[in-house]
Design a protein around this motif. Structure first.
Motif, PDB file in Angstrom:
ATOM      1  N   ARG A  10       0.838  -1.211   0.000  1.00  0.00           N
ATOM      2  CA  ARG A  10       0.000   0.000   0.000  1.00  0.00           C
ATOM      3  C   ARG A  10       0.871   1.258   0.000  1.00  0.00           C
ATOM      4  O   ARG A  10       0.623   2.219  -0.710  1.00  0.00           O
ATOM      5  CB  ARG A  10      -0.921   0.005   1.231  1.00  0.00           C
ATOM      6  N   ASP A  11       1.931   1.174   0.806  1.00  0.00           N
ATOM      7  CA  ASP A  11       2.825   2.327   0.916  1.00  0.00           C
ATOM      8  C   ASP A  11       3.506   2.613  -0.426  1.00  0.00           C
ATOM      9  O   ASP A  11       3.605   3.761  -0.858  1.00  0.00           O
ATOM     10  CB  ASP A  11       3.874   2.016   1.996  1.00  0.00           C
TER      11      ASP A  11
ATOM     12  N   LYS B 169       2.449   1.793  -3.386  1.00  0.00           N
ATOM     13  CA  LYS B 169       1.465   2.282  -4.355  1.00  0.00           C
ATOM     14  C   LYS B 169       1.254   3.791  -4.171  1.00  0.00           C
ATOM     15  O   LYS B 169       1.237   4.559  -5.119  1.00  0.00           O
ATOM     16  CB  LYS B 169       0.149   1.530  -4.144  1.00  0.00           C
ATOM     17  N   ARG B 170       1.132   4.174  -2.884  1.00  0.00           N
ATOM     18  CA  ARG B 170       0.915   5.592  -2.581  1.00  0.00           C
ATOM     19  C   ARG B 170       2.075   6.456  -3.086  1.00  0.00           C
ATOM     20  O   ARG B 170       1.896   7.557  -3.567  1.00  0.00           O
ATOM     21  CB  ARG B 170       0.769   5.752  -1.061  1.00  0.00           C
ATOM     22  N   ARG B 171       3.301   5.894  -2.968  1.00  0.00           N
ATOM     23  CA  ARG B 171       4.466   6.715  -3.340  1.00  0.00           C
ATOM     24  C   ARG B 171       4.884   6.511  -4.794  1.00  0.00           C
ATOM     25  O   ARG B 171       5.882   7.074  -5.237  1.00  0.00           O
ATOM     26  CB  ARG B 171       5.627   6.395  -2.402  1.00  0.00           C
TER      27      ARG B 171
END
Ligand SMILES: CCCCCCCCCCCCC[C@H](O)CC(=O)SCCNC(=O)CCNC(=O)[C@H](O)C(C)(C)COP(=O)(O)OP(=O)(O)OC[C@H]1O[C@@H](n2cnc3c(N)ncnc32)[C@H](O)[C@@H]1OP(=O)(O)O
Ligand code: NAD
Length: 684
Positions: free
Chosen positions: A310-311, A313-315
């Motif tokens: 998730r991290d 993907k966010r970055r």
């Protein structure tokens, strides 16, 4: 301060030379004015290029100059002159162009930026606004909505996005400004600078430049001398001061070399362990994660992978899953550079783990503990390498929270401390070196703060009243909402283990006293009802469901408080918000003074940074120690004496000797308190 060169016989190249960030100090402004004059007057010069030395365009106005009288050529006329000049001026931007640096770029007729350049207006983080035309030129250049976002949030941009931002002024400006005002008020409760920014941008939208710039300057004048600006600028430097740790031995940040850490291991994949694994992997470090049982290992593994994915993907990057290994065997740790233990908060268990690690890991491996407050030196004592043992106290959730307390035991070597501090920085944390005592700095100070909140409940306040007072002060969450989020059972278990509640309490203790001091059993009573906070859907508040976050006042808590008061014949009284703030926050700062006396923190800045980054203390208040200095130490002393007289069985309210000493010395500024502490004992 600015180098002038003639390139290709026709281009004047002006390079800002004020390391480390080419801030626009008085000397730089002076040199720039001279260079521009030379370029404009030299007939050979057909164009001017402005750049910054060492890969950094400009970090903005020199913030240190804000503390004294403003000297040297003012920035606004200098920038206006560049814009008005008849020769084309190009900003060549590499690295940062922030604040006044960005405003300098805005007056140039052309900008060329390296794709890694970072442009932004961080002034609101310092309690001021972009007062060198930033609030006036940026809306004209990129439109109101985009300018508002940049100016009020301080978010930096990469250079490519700037060219894409061309939103025109919307037809319903008032509605837009209203929405942004609401958002800003919600995000930064009580903070003045972003609201002033909105007013300045309104001027840009509704006035000609000459009037708009005047409005910008009026708004800046209000902000510039405000307490909030002082607090926010103090925070900026405090954060940098905290990185410069120093020990009484003379070892310090700039003479102790950290080891390079390529691989690490985490023991325990619970709440904390998972977040620490994510933080390490994100920093490019290989991690071996250890659990005690297969099922727990698998659960932990899935959680870590999900968090990393998730991290990433966010970055917009790929998740570094190839750096991870999961195991049940400590034997797999024999070659790692560093281990962080994150098993249950149980000294006997932690000692067993450290003994085992001593046997398994190669002699040079650093052994760290994430304990929240246990004796780091007692753990060092069971190993074969006490000099390589240090506390690395992360905060929950560990992959999100910025704070890391590096707990230095009396035997931790300077290399070990330097390595833990540098590893924290690599993980994007704000690391603060602290001494070894129960609760270290943050959690030790929390106790008097929490105690005051529960004593206020006994005396007549409600959880929602206390939370509201603290939230109006600027905390993101009041103490009871925060406790519900963290889980009430943790503190309950600690109180049971230390004999404050449960079957081990000496029956001779009066019900509201322990060890000769006032004790409030209400938190124990709440836990006895199975109310552990958000996770059980009930705590100091009620929630829609277990895990819910929408806190509503609970009549059952109200009943419990009423029954409690009548059982102990306590006459409830009206308690003012002022009393709530004073008792909670002055008790907090008072413990901070004791921590300084005891040498557990080296400087008030360290304590403030811990509270800003670990406990949600409002940044525009500067931290508990800075806040005390702003209120006035004399006043804090007087109020503590008053409350201690009213509650003599609460030792935390008794003013600390250091506070009294500072008042006797005329209440010096917070930056100089260190000189008054230096003769005292240090645990660092
Ligand atoms: C009646 C009264 C009327 C009053 C009216 C007054 C009008 C005054 C007119 C003012 C005109 C306004 C101009 C402008 O709008 C205002 C500004 O520009 S404010 C400054 C805005 N800039 C910033 O906020 C940037 C701050 N810096 C950073 O974010 C980072 O330092 C960085 C640039 C991204 C670099 O980061 P790193 O590489 O990690 O390095 P460090 O952070 O560790 O910094 C290294 C070192 O440099 C010091 N430093 C950094 N920036 C500044 C600065 N702008 N001024 C002074 N010093 C700076 C930093 O403190 C470090 O030093 P150390 O503390 O370690 O000694
Ligand atoms: N939760 C917090 O907010 C917080 C914050 C800071 C520090 N801490 C500290 O971090 C540590 C861990 O706390 P937590 O909240 O993550 O606890 P937790 O109960 O969520 O996780 C602990 C994990 O350790 C595992 N474990 C126990 N013994 C083990 C062993 N011998 N080998 C391998 N794994 C083992 C357990 O199975 C469990 O998964 C504690 O010392 C705690 O005080 C917690």
């Amino acid at each position: 301060m600015a180098r002038y060169e003639l390139v290709k016989r026709s281009v004047a190249l002006i390079t800002l030379t004020n390391p480390p960030v080419n801030a626009l100090s008085s000397a730089v402004r002076h040199a720039m004015a001279k260079s521009m004059e030379q370029a404009l007057n030299d007939p050979k010069v057909t164009a001017v290029v402005i750049c910054g030395e060492n890969g950094r365009f400009c970090g903005g106005a020199d913030i240190r100059e804000f503390a004294g009288p403003l000297r040297g050529p003012p920035l606004v006329p200098l920038l206006d002159a560049i814009e008005a000049g008849e020769k084309p001026v190009v900003a060549a931007i590499e690295g940062v162009a922030l604040g006044g640096g960005f405003e300098l770029a805005l007056v140039c007729h052309y900008c060329i930026a390296h794709f890694k350049a970072r442009l932004g207006l961080p002034e609101v983080t310092l309690g001021i606004l972009p007062a060198a035309g930033g609030t006036q030129r940026l809306p004209r250049l990129i439109g109101i909505p985009a300018a508002l976002e940049l100016i009020t949030t301080a978010k930096p941009l990469s250079s490519r996005r700037v060219s894409m931002l061309t939103t025109p002024c919307p037809p319903d400006l008032d509605a837009l400004l209203e929405v942004v005002t609401m958002e800003v008020k919600k995000k930064a409760r009580g903070v003045m600078a972003p609201l002033a920014c909105i007013q300045a941008v309104r001027a840009a939208a509704t006035m000609p430049y000459s009037k708009g710039i005047k409005r910008e300057s009026e708004l800046m004048a209000t902000l510039f001398n405000s307490g909030q600006a002082r607090a926010l600028q103090y925070c900026f430097f405090a954060q940098r001061t905290a990185g410069k740790w120093t020990l009484p031995s003379g070892a310090q940040w700039n003479n102790s070399k950290p080891r390079e850490i390529r691989s690490a291991a985490i023991i325990g994949l619970g709440t904390m362990g998972r977040g620490i694994v994510v933080s390490l992997a994100r920093a490019g470090i290989s991690v071996i994660a250890v659990e005690s049982e297969k099922k727990l290992l698998e659960t932990g593994k899935q959680m870590v992978i999900g968090m990393l994915e998730r991290d990433a993907k966010r970055r917009g990057v790929s998740a570094s899953l190839n750096l991870l290994k999961f195991t049940l065997s400590l034997q797999d740790l024999k070659d790692v550079d560093l281990v962080i233990e994150a098993v249950f908060e149980d000294m006997a268990l932690k000692k067993r783990v450290f003994q085992e690690l001593s046997k398994v890991c190669r002699p040079a491996t650093l052994l760290c503990t994430n304990t929240s407050g246990l004796d780091v030196d007692a753990l060092a004592g069971v190993t074969d390498r006490p000099h390589l043992v240090v506390g690395m106290h992360f905060f929950s959730p560990a992959h999100v929270m910025k704070l890391l307390e590096v707990v230095c035991g009396p035997r931790s070597s300077s290399e070990t401390i330097a390595t833990a501090m540098s590893l924290g920085k690599r993980m994007g944390k704000v690391s603060v070196a602290v001494g070894n005592c129960p609760g270290f700095v943050g959690n030790r100070m929390l106790k008097p703060y929490l105690d005051q909140a529960t004593f206020l409940l006994e005396e007549g306040a409600t959880p929602e009243q206390i939370d509201k007072a603290l939230e109006d002060f600027g905390f993101a969450m009041g103490v009871f909402r925060m406790s519900d989020l963290a889980g009430l059972d943790v503190g309950w278990r600690i109180r049971k283990e230390s004999g404050l509640t449960g079957p081990d309490v000496d029956p001779k203790n009066p019900p509201r006293r322990r060890h000769g001091r006032r004790y409030c059993p209400i938190p124990d009573m709440v836990c006895e009802q199975g109310r552990f906070g958000q996770k059980t859907g009930r705590g100091w508040y009620m929630y829609d469901k277990p895990g819910g976050t929408n806190a509503k006042p609970d009549p059952l808590i109200q009943n419990l408080l009423e029954m409690y008061r009548s059982r102990y014949a306590i006459q409830p009284r009206n308690i003012s918000d002022k009393e709530i703030i004073e008792r909670c926050l002055f008790a907090l700062a008072n413990e901070g003074f004791r921590i300084l006396e005891d040498g557990i923190a080296a400087r008030p800045e360290d304590i403030d940074v811990i509270y800003l980054f670990g406990y949600g203390f409002p940044r525009h208040r500067g931290g508990p120690m800075f806040y005390a200095s702003m209120v006035g130490l004399e006043r804090v002393l007087e109020r503590l004496e008053h409350y201690h007289q009213a509650h003599p069985d609460v030792p935390h309210l008794e003013p600390s000797p250091l506070l009294k000493k500072l008042v006797a010395c005329g209440s010096p500024s917070v930056q100089t308190w260190r000189e008054h502490i230096k003769t005292m004992h240090s645990h660092l």
